[in-house]
Design a protein around this motif. Structure first.
Motif, short mmCIF file in Angstrom:
data_model
loop_
_atom_site.label_atom_id
_atom_site.label_comp_id
_atom_site.label_asym_id
_atom_site.label_seq_id
_atom_site.Cartn_x
_atom_site.Cartn_y
_atom_site.Cartn_z
N LYS A 104 1.77 21.41 -6.16
CA LYS A 104 1.09 20.14 -6.80
C LYS A 104 0.24 19.08 -5.96
CE LYS A 104 4.94 20.26 -10.29
NZ LYS A 104 5.94 19.74 -10.82
N TYR A 105 0.86 19.00 -4.66
CA TYR A 105 0.59 18.00 -3.77
C TYR A 105 -0.99 18.24 -3.60
CZ TYR A 105 -0.21 15.18 0.57
OH TYR A 105 -0.74 14.16 1.58
N ALA A 106 -1.32 19.61 -3.22
CA ALA A 106 -2.59 20.10 -3.00
C ALA A 106 -3.60 19.76 -3.97
CB ALA A 106 -2.66 21.50 -2.58
N GLU A 107 -2.99 20.16 -5.19
CA GLU A 107 -3.73 19.87 -6.50
C GLU A 107 -3.92 18.06 -6.58
OE1 GLU A 107 -1.67 21.45 -9.70
OE2 GLU A 107 -1.78 23.36 -8.76
N ALA A 108 -3.14 17.36 -6.25
CA ALA A 108 -3.22 16.08 -6.36
C ALA A 108 -4.40 15.58 -5.35
CB ALA A 108 -1.90 15.25 -6.19
N LYS A 109 -4.37 15.97 -4.17
CA LYS A 109 -5.15 15.54 -2.96
C LYS A 109 -6.51 15.96 -3.56
CE LYS A 109 -4.62 17.23 1.17
NZ LYS A 109 -4.14 17.69 2.41
N ARG B 134 0.73 -1.20 0.18
CA ARG B 134 -0.05 -0.04 -0.02
C ARG B 134 0.88 1.30 0.20
NH1 ARG B 134 -4.10 -1.10 4.83
NH2 ARG B 134 -5.44 0.15 3.80
N ALA B 135 2.04 1.28 0.82
CA ALA B 135 2.72 2.37 0.69
C ALA B 135 3.34 2.50 -0.30
CB ALA B 135 3.84 2.08 1.82
N SER C 158 4.38 5.59 -5.31
CA SER C 158 4.50 5.46 -6.55
C SER C 158 3.65 6.67 -7.33
CB SER C 158 4.29 4.28 -7.42
OG SER C 158 2.83 3.92 -7.19
N LYS C 159 2.50 6.75 -6.99
CA LYS C 159 1.53 7.91 -7.19
C LYS C 159 2.09 9.56 -6.99
CE LYS C 159 -1.74 5.64 -9.23
NZ LYS C 159 -1.76 5.69 -10.73
N LEU C 160 2.60 9.45 -5.84
CA LEU C 160 3.21 10.66 -5.58
C LEU C 160 4.35 11.23 -6.13
CD1 LEU C 160 2.66 10.71 -1.71
CD2 LEU C 160 1.48 12.21 -3.26
N THR C 161 5.30 9.96 -6.57
CA THR C 161 6.53 10.13 -7.41
C THR C 161 6.03 10.58 -8.92
OG1 THR C 161 7.73 8.69 -6.14
CG2 THR C 161 8.36 9.29 -8.25
N SER D 20 12.28 12.96 -5.28
CA SER D 20 13.80 12.52 -5.34
C SER D 20 13.98 11.11 -4.64
CB SER D 20 14.65 13.18 -4.66
OG SER D 20 14.52 13.43 -3.21
N ALA D 21 15.05 10.41 -5.05
CA ALA D 21 15.16 9.12 -4.16
C ALA D 21 14.80 9.10 -2.63
CB ALA D 21 16.30 8.34 -4.75
N ASP D 22 15.58 10.43 -2.43
CA ASP D 22 15.33 10.45 -0.76
C ASP D 22 14.23 10.94 -0.47
OD1 ASP D 22 16.85 10.90 1.89
OD2 ASP D 22 16.15 13.01 1.46
N GLN D 23 13.37 11.51 -1.10
CA GLN D 23 12.06 11.92 -0.85
C GLN D 23 11.05 10.57 -0.74
OE1 GLN D 23 11.35 14.91 -3.51
NE2 GLN D 23 10.83 16.58 -1.81
N GLN D 24 11.27 9.82 -1.84
CA GLN D 24 10.62 8.63 -2.01
C GLN D 24 11.03 7.58 -0.73
OE1 GLN D 24 11.37 6.49 -5.71
NE2 GLN D 24 11.32 8.37 -6.78
N SER D 25 12.16 7.53 -0.21
CA SER D 25 12.50 6.56 0.77
C SER D 25 11.79 7.00 2.18
CB SER D 25 13.81 6.23 1.18
OG SER D 25 14.51 7.57 1.38
#
Length: 139
Positions: free
Chosen positions: A103-108, A29-30, A35-38, A44-49
């Motif tokens: 972008k996150y606010a729009e994605a939400k 689930r995580a 993947s959707k947020l990426t 970035s790779a750091d943000q993904q982890s």
């Protein structure tokens, strides 16, 4: 004596496999959320982890909440789940840049729209195996 040992061993193996399954389900689930947020935010790779750790912890907490709130009213359950999502949202926002936050606010908003449509049978379906990844109060 052998019967006791075998039954204890069997119980132990079943417990370990169930824990492993639950953990993989939370990780799956995580991974779906990351993947959707990426895809939408170019994490970035750091943000993904960091996001994966945030979501794995989130789904563990949600699972524990659901167990502890079995006798609670629907309103109490919804409030507790919403509070957990807000905490997760705040943790996630702390890892994003200002441009990504916009972008996150729009994605939400888009995800909420899809959730509402999913309830009506019109929205996008989640991939197989993660159909329950999005709760009513998800994003």
């Amino acid at each position: 004596m052998k019967i006791i040992f075998r039954s204890t061993l069997l119980l132990f193996l079943v417990s370990v496999s169930l824990l492993s399954f639950a953990q993989r389900n939370g990780e799956k689930r995580a991974d779906f959320f990351v993947s959707k947020l990426t895809e939408k935010l170019a994490l970035s790779a750091d943000q993904q982890s960091k996001a994966k750790v945030i979501f794995v912890n989130h789904f563990e907490k949600i699972k524990a909440l659901r167990v502890s709130l079995k006798t609670a009213t629907e309103e109490q359950k919804k409030a507790a789940l919403k509070e957990q999502w807000q905490k997760t949202d705040a943790e996630l926002l702390a890892t994003l840049t200002d441009a990504q936050k916009t972008k996150y606010a729009e994605a939400k908003k888009e995800m909420r729209k899809n959730l509402k449509g999913r309830k009506d049978g019109k929205g996008k379906k989640a991939p197989e195996g993660v159909s329950d990844a999005l709760d009513d109060d998800a994003f």
